[in-house]
Design a protein around this motif. Sequence first.
Motif, PDB file in Angstrom:
ATOM      1  N   LEU A 186       0.823  -1.205   0.000  1.00 22.19           N
ATOM      2  CA  LEU A 186       0.000   0.000   0.000  1.00 22.19           C
ATOM      3  C   LEU A 186       0.864   1.264   0.000  1.00 22.19           C
ATOM      4  O   LEU A 186       0.538   2.244  -0.690  1.00 22.19           O
ATOM      5  CB  LEU A 186      -0.953  -0.009   1.194  1.00 22.19           C
ATOM      6  CG  LEU A 186      -2.061  -1.068   1.118  1.00 22.19           C
ATOM      7  CD1 LEU A 186      -2.840  -1.119   2.422  1.00 22.19           C
ATOM      8  CD2 LEU A 186      -2.988  -0.803  -0.045  1.00 22.19           C
ATOM      9  N   ILE A 187       1.959   1.243   0.733  1.00 22.32           N
ATOM     10  CA  ILE A 187       2.850   2.409   0.729  1.00 22.32           C
ATOM     11  C   ILE A 187       3.524   2.566  -0.634  1.00 22.32           C
ATOM     12  O   ILE A 187       3.676   3.677  -1.144  1.00 22.32           O
ATOM     13  CB  ILE A 187       3.882   2.296   1.876  1.00 22.32           C
ATOM     14  CG1 ILE A 187       3.145   2.473   3.212  1.00 22.32           C
ATOM     15  CG2 ILE A 187       4.993   3.330   1.715  1.00 22.32           C
ATOM     16  CD1 ILE A 187       3.983   2.224   4.432  1.00 22.32           C
ATOM     17  N   MET A 188       3.867   1.471  -1.272  1.00 26.33           N
ATOM     18  CA  MET A 188       4.462   1.544  -2.614  1.00 26.33           C
ATOM     19  C   MET A 188       3.457   2.043  -3.653  1.00 26.33           C
ATOM     20  O   MET A 188       3.830   2.734  -4.601  1.00 26.33           O
ATOM     21  CB  MET A 188       5.043   0.194  -3.029  1.00 26.33           C
ATOM     22  CG  MET A 188       6.284  -0.210  -2.226  1.00 26.33           C
ATOM     23  SD  MET A 188       7.558   1.069  -2.165  1.00 26.33           S
ATOM     24  CE  MET A 188       8.047   1.150  -3.853  1.00 26.33           C
ATOM     25  N   VAL A 189       2.182   1.707  -3.481  1.00 22.33           N
ATOM     26  CA  VAL A 189       1.147   2.242  -4.372  1.00 22.33           C
ATOM     27  C   VAL A 189       1.071   3.763  -4.209  1.00 22.33           C
ATOM     28  O   VAL A 189       0.923   4.497  -5.195  1.00 22.33           O
ATOM     29  CB  VAL A 189      -0.223   1.573  -4.119  1.00 22.33           C
ATOM     30  CG1 VAL A 189      -1.326   2.288  -4.858  1.00 22.33           C
ATOM     31  CG2 VAL A 189      -0.171   0.110  -4.538  1.00 22.33           C
ATOM     32  N   ALA A 190       1.199   4.259  -2.984  1.00 24.47           N
ATOM     33  CA  ALA A 190       1.213   5.701  -2.740  1.00 24.47           C
ATOM     34  C   ALA A 190       2.429   6.349  -3.411  1.00 24.47           C
ATOM     35  O   ALA A 190       2.321   7.420  -4.020  1.00 24.47           O
ATOM     36  CB  ALA A 190       1.206   5.988  -1.238  1.00 24.47           C
ATOM     37  N   VAL A 191       3.585   5.709  -3.312  1.00 18.34           N
ATOM     38  CA  VAL A 191       4.797   6.223  -3.965  1.00 18.34           C
ATOM     39  C   VAL A 191       4.616   6.226  -5.485  1.00 18.34           C
ATOM     40  O   VAL A 191       4.984   7.189  -6.171  1.00 18.34           O
ATOM     41  CB  VAL A 191       6.033   5.392  -3.557  1.00 18.34           C
ATOM     42  CG1 VAL A 191       7.248   5.732  -4.405  1.00 18.34           C
ATOM     43  CG2 VAL A 191       6.328   5.587  -2.085  1.00 18.34           C
ATOM     44  N   LEU A 192       4.033   5.172  -6.012  1.00 18.82           N
ATOM     45  CA  LEU A 192       3.769   5.098  -7.451  1.00 18.82           C
ATOM     46  C   LEU A 192       2.813   6.205  -7.896  1.00 18.82           C
ATOM     47  O   LEU A 192       2.987   6.796  -8.972  1.00 18.82           O
ATOM     48  CB  LEU A 192       3.192   3.721  -7.811  1.00 18.82           C
ATOM     49  CG  LEU A 192       2.965   3.444  -9.286  1.00 18.82           C
ATOM     50  CD1 LEU A 192       4.285   3.517 -10.046  1.00 18.82           C
ATOM     51  CD2 LEU A 192       2.328   2.087  -9.469  1.00 18.82           C
ATOM     52  N   GLU A 193       1.819   6.521  -7.084  1.00 20.98           N
ATOM     53  CA  GLU A 193       0.897   7.621  -7.383  1.00 20.98           C
ATOM     54  C   GLU A 193       1.649   8.948  -7.429  1.00 20.98           C
ATOM     55  O   GLU A 193       1.379   9.784  -8.286  1.00 20.98           O
ATOM     56  CB  GLU A 193      -0.228   7.667  -6.351  1.00 20.98           C
ATOM     57  CG  GLU A 193      -1.230   8.755  -6.570  1.00 20.98           C
ATOM     58  CD  GLU A 193      -2.037   8.620  -7.839  1.00 20.98           C
ATOM     59  OE1 GLU A 193      -2.445   9.662  -8.392  1.00 20.98           O
ATOM     60  OE2 GLU A 193      -2.270   7.485  -8.296  1.00 20.98           O
TER      61      GLU A 193
END
Length: 155
Positions: A58-65
């Motif tokens: 989930l944190i990596m999805v935020a970084v990707l965003e």
Amino acid sequence: MTLTTTYTLDKPYFYECFDESVAHSKRAQPKYFLLALLVALGLFGIYGLDDHYLGSFLIMVAVLECIAFYYRRPWWVTRQMLSKASGSEVTLTFDEEGIKSSNFYKNTQLLWSDINEVITTERGILLKNKKGMQYISKHILTAETLNFIHKKATQ
């Protein structure tokens, strides 16, 4: 009265189109709520559920965003350059009905009655309607054409 102009769908035009229209779109700012939610859920997953894979994901999805927001301009221009219409010449015709756009691949018409707002930017004009926005560069328009657009769109 009928006015006609032509331009080419090339990389400088796409950059100008993006730069002038992004400030007036929904994508002008990052999705702060989504980012905060993803990070909070990620931290909850790591510390609350003791699931490091879910939390890290989930944190990596935020970084990707964040990365997607940072690179939205080159990504959008690249997608436009990969389209089949890239490099083709577009003919715009302004008449009493509206604005007709035609090239080898597509013919469209925007009626004056469908235009909700005309926004003048530094390098062009944005025509807002129900479906979105259309950008036209001032480099391809004469003063007479600009006056005609403003007159017809505000009637």
